[in-house]
Motif scaffolding. Structure first.
Motif, short mmCIF file in Angstrom:
data_model
loop_
_atom_site.label_atom_id
_atom_site.label_comp_id
_atom_site.label_asym_id
_atom_site.label_seq_id
_atom_site.Cartn_x
_atom_site.Cartn_y
_atom_site.Cartn_z
N MET B 1 0.58 -0.54 -0.30
CA MET B 1 0.01 0.04 -0.30
C MET B 1 0.58 0.87 -0.06
SD MET B 1 -2.92 1.17 2.89
CE MET B 1 -3.36 -0.80 2.80
N LEU B 3 0.97 4.50 1.12
CA LEU B 3 0.95 5.69 2.36
C LEU B 3 1.03 7.30 1.29
CD1 LEU B 3 2.21 4.84 5.49
CD2 LEU B 3 -0.24 3.77 3.87
N ARG B 6 -2.18 7.41 -1.16
CA ARG B 6 -3.71 7.50 -0.21
C ARG B 6 -3.41 8.52 0.73
NH1 ARG B 6 -2.34 3.00 -1.65
NH2 ARG B 6 -4.06 1.11 -2.13
N ASP B 7 -2.07 9.74 1.26
CA ASP B 7 -2.14 11.39 1.80
C ASP B 7 -2.57 12.19 0.47
OD1 ASP B 7 -2.23 12.06 3.37
OD2 ASP B 7 -0.07 12.91 3.29
N ARG B 9 -4.19 11.42 -2.08
CA ARG B 9 -5.77 11.39 -2.37
C ARG B 9 -7.13 12.38 -1.40
NH1 ARG B 9 -7.50 5.41 -1.90
NH2 ARG B 9 -7.81 6.32 0.19
N HIS B 10 -6.58 12.40 -0.38
CA HIS B 10 -7.34 12.94 0.70
C HIS B 10 -6.65 14.04 0.97
CE1 HIS B 10 -7.79 12.99 5.21
NE2 HIS B 10 -8.58 12.65 4.79
#
Lengths: 232, 390
Positions: B1, B3, B6-7, B9-10
């Motif tokens: 994954m 990170l 994903r951060d 994306r957030h």
């Protein structure tokens, strides 16, 4: 999960924790000894400042004691403030944590929050994803798996945190006020969940709580005051 | 994954705005390098393209671009007689500024020795132009000139567009004088002759003195800026240079020397100026990216503590910060290139994006991204897992 079922999940022997020195010295823990068997669920009760959280964080290997020994699954982990092994690796492989706040990583979905704990422990992505989904399903929040923490209620967040704590099948789960932010119904559900997990997976569970409404789910209740255990 | 992704994306909008900011900074750094390359290109364009092996200029001068040079056009014939010389041609170069349609029109007049030099080396394509249309008439001096071709990307050392004429037209433009000035000059010549014995004893000479300059054999004809020499294949350049160096009335510069003369003057100072600006901008970019990465790390400090608590290795934490910094730098660089690609052609002077320079800047971007992430990494690695309890 390399320890025998007969071994205690954790033994804290003669743990003391002293903050400051001289006139500012505060004894947070005073020669505390505690043993928790595998599959046993204990509640740690006591007023604020009794040393419950200090003892829990010492056993969680994030707040080293001033003196005493901590043995987890038969392995001497801490002797005084000295770590005898790589604590971070040990935490990853043997311990699970749940706190008053769920402490979910805000940029990961519920599923990813559980999955990341297993990926960190070198589990293949696919297997980690499957197990994360299984745990969320088991805890009744599979339908919220792809939601970010912001979109989950307090109870749902706490259940995701529990799923994360269970992800690597730890021998010991440490929970600090896990129901403080939940209503009584949800609080009881979480406590029952701990009991269920402890009995199913033979993990030792220590829960620090002020909540006396669900004490019946615990195998043992230990009270603390002024840095000492009153019972046990 | 991953990170980092994903951060991002957030926090997509914050990441996007930050990346645009970094992209703009990098575009300016890219532009600085491009302006420098453009200066070199413009300064050496003529020397590189005109196809001369030797530039013969006025003695003791470094003309015709670095300083003025005046030599007789007849030198062209003397040079043709030198062994090894295949071709010699006159060359005129001077700056000019006129009003055209109410706007200033600045150009560098280049006189080519038609028909010997037909300007085949001039690229006749659309592009940067003087703002003149094909077929348009422009008046310089007493003559009107028709635009018969539009060059692309041809500009001089000062960034002014190059305008190509025949040598005689270029000289006519350069030495054009108003009628009154000619009359005054002729009257002055008559006046000077009247005060000399020749004028007194031969009054007819006064009539000649008052006539056109071109009819006076005593006066030198207008002079050109340089004579360009092309050598025969196989001719030893040094040998010819040594031979011509014995002529005391001229100076010889090889094409490379002419190039060096151009680059060691104005361009050298500009290079240092732009270089210093670029270094400052790179330092500023590094500091800004570092502060951004540090702030982003501070925002995640609780999450990093949680990751450490559940046993994440340092490589996971470092990867989270470093990958974001590298992604930010890379996307910023791509954005800088894309924006520059569309914006730089509208700059008043040429901005030339050279591939080796772009590769170098890409390397610098990676380096500053890594460097900038160090502060955030340092902070993240110092976070204790028990911070999660606070």
């Amino acid at each position: 999960m390399n320890a025998s079922p007969q071994q205690p999940a954790i033994e804290a022997i003669g743990i003391s924790k002293i903050y400051g020195q001289g006139q500012t010295e505060v004894i947070a823990l005073n020669d505390v000894s505690l043993s928790v068997a595998r599959g046993e669920v204990i509640a740690l009760l006591g007023p604020s400042g009794a040393g419950k959280s200090t003892l829990l964080t010492a056993m969680a290997l994030i707040n080293p004691p001033t003196s005493g020994r901590i043995v987890i699954d038969g392995v001497l982990v801490m002797e005084g403030a000295d770590a005898k092994i790589d604590l971070r690796t040990f935490r990853r492989q043997h311990l699970g944590f749940v706190f008053q706040k769920a402490n979910l990583i805000p940029f990961l979905t519920a599923l990813e929050n559980v999955q990341v704990a297993m990926e960190i422990n070198d589990m293949p992505v696919r297997a980690a994803r499957q197990r994360a989904m299984y745990l969320l399903d088991h805890l009744g929040i599979a339908d919220r798996a792809n939601n970010l923490p912001d979109a989950l209620s307090g109870g749902q967040q706490q259940r995701v945190a529990v799923a994360r704590a269970l992800a690597n099948q730890p021998n010991l789960i440490l929970a600090d006020e896990p129901t403080a932010a939940l209503d009584s119904h949800r609080g009881r559900q979480v406590m029952e969940l701990f009991a269920q997990v402890a009995h199913e997976s033979l993990a030792g569970v220590i829960v620090v709580t002020h909540d006396t409404r669900a004490l019946d789910v615990f195998d043992r209740i230990i009270e603390m005051e002024d840095g000492r255990l009153l019972d046990g | 994954m991953n990170l980092a992704l994903r951060d991002i994306r957030h926090n997509a909008s914050r990441f996007a705005f930050t990346t645009v900011g970094i992209g703009l900074l990098l575009m300016i750094v890219m532009g600085m390098g491009g302006i420098y390359r453009g200066l070199i290109f413009e300064a050496t364009l003529l020397v590189d393209r005109i196809g001369a092996d030797l530039w013969v200029v006025q003695g003791q001068t470094r003309g015709p671009f670095a300083e003025n040079s005046r030599i007789p056009a007849s030198l062209e014939d003397r040079l043709r007689a030198v062994p090894g010389v295949a071709r010699s041609r006159r060359f005129v170069s001077h700056a000019l500024q006129r009003e055209h349609h109410g706007k200033p029109l600045r150009l560098m007049v280049q006189g080519l020795a038609w028909p010997d030099d037909k300007g085949e080396w001039v690229s006749l394509i659309a592009g940067r132009s003087l703002g003149l249309a094909l077929g348009e008439y422009v008046k310089f001096g007493k003559d009107r000139y028709r635009v018969v071709g539009i060059t692309g990307g041809m500009s001089g050392i000062a960034g002014d567009g190059l305008a190509f004429f025949t040598v005689s037209d270029a000289m006519a433009i350069q030495f054009d004088l108003p009628g009154e000035a000619l009359r005054l000059e002729r009257a002055a010549r008559v006046g000077r002759s009247e005060n000399q014995d020749l004028g007194r004893t031969q009054p007819l000479s006064l009539e000649r003195a008052g006539g056109p300059t071109s009819t006076l054999s005593e006066l030198a004809p207008p002079q050109v800026s340089a004579i360009l020499v092309t050598l025969q294949p196989g001719t030893n350049l040094d040998h010819t240079v040594n031979l011509l160096s014995a002529w005391p009335d001229i100076s010889i510069h090889t094409a490379q020397q002419q190039r060096d003369l151009l680059l060691s003057g104005t361009v050298e100072k500009s290079k240092r100026q732009l270089g210093l600006f670029s270094v400052l901008l790179i330092i500023i970019s590094t500091i800004i990216i570092a502060l951004i990465m540090y702030t982003l790390t501070l925002d995640k400090i609780h999450d990093i503590a949680m990751l450490k608590l559940i046993g994440a290795r340092n490589s996971v934490i470092v990867g989270l910060i470093l990958q974001q910094a590298l992604l930010m730098g890379s996307l910023g660089y791509g954005l800088a290139w894309w924006m520059g690609h569309y914006l730089f052609p509208y700059f008043p002077r040429r901005v030339l994006l050279d591939t080796p320079d772009l590769i170098k800047l890409a390397g610098i971007t990676v380096a500053i991204s890594v460097l900038a992430s160090l502060l955030g990494i340092w902070k993240a690695l110092r976070v204790e897992p028990n911070t999660v309890l606070t």
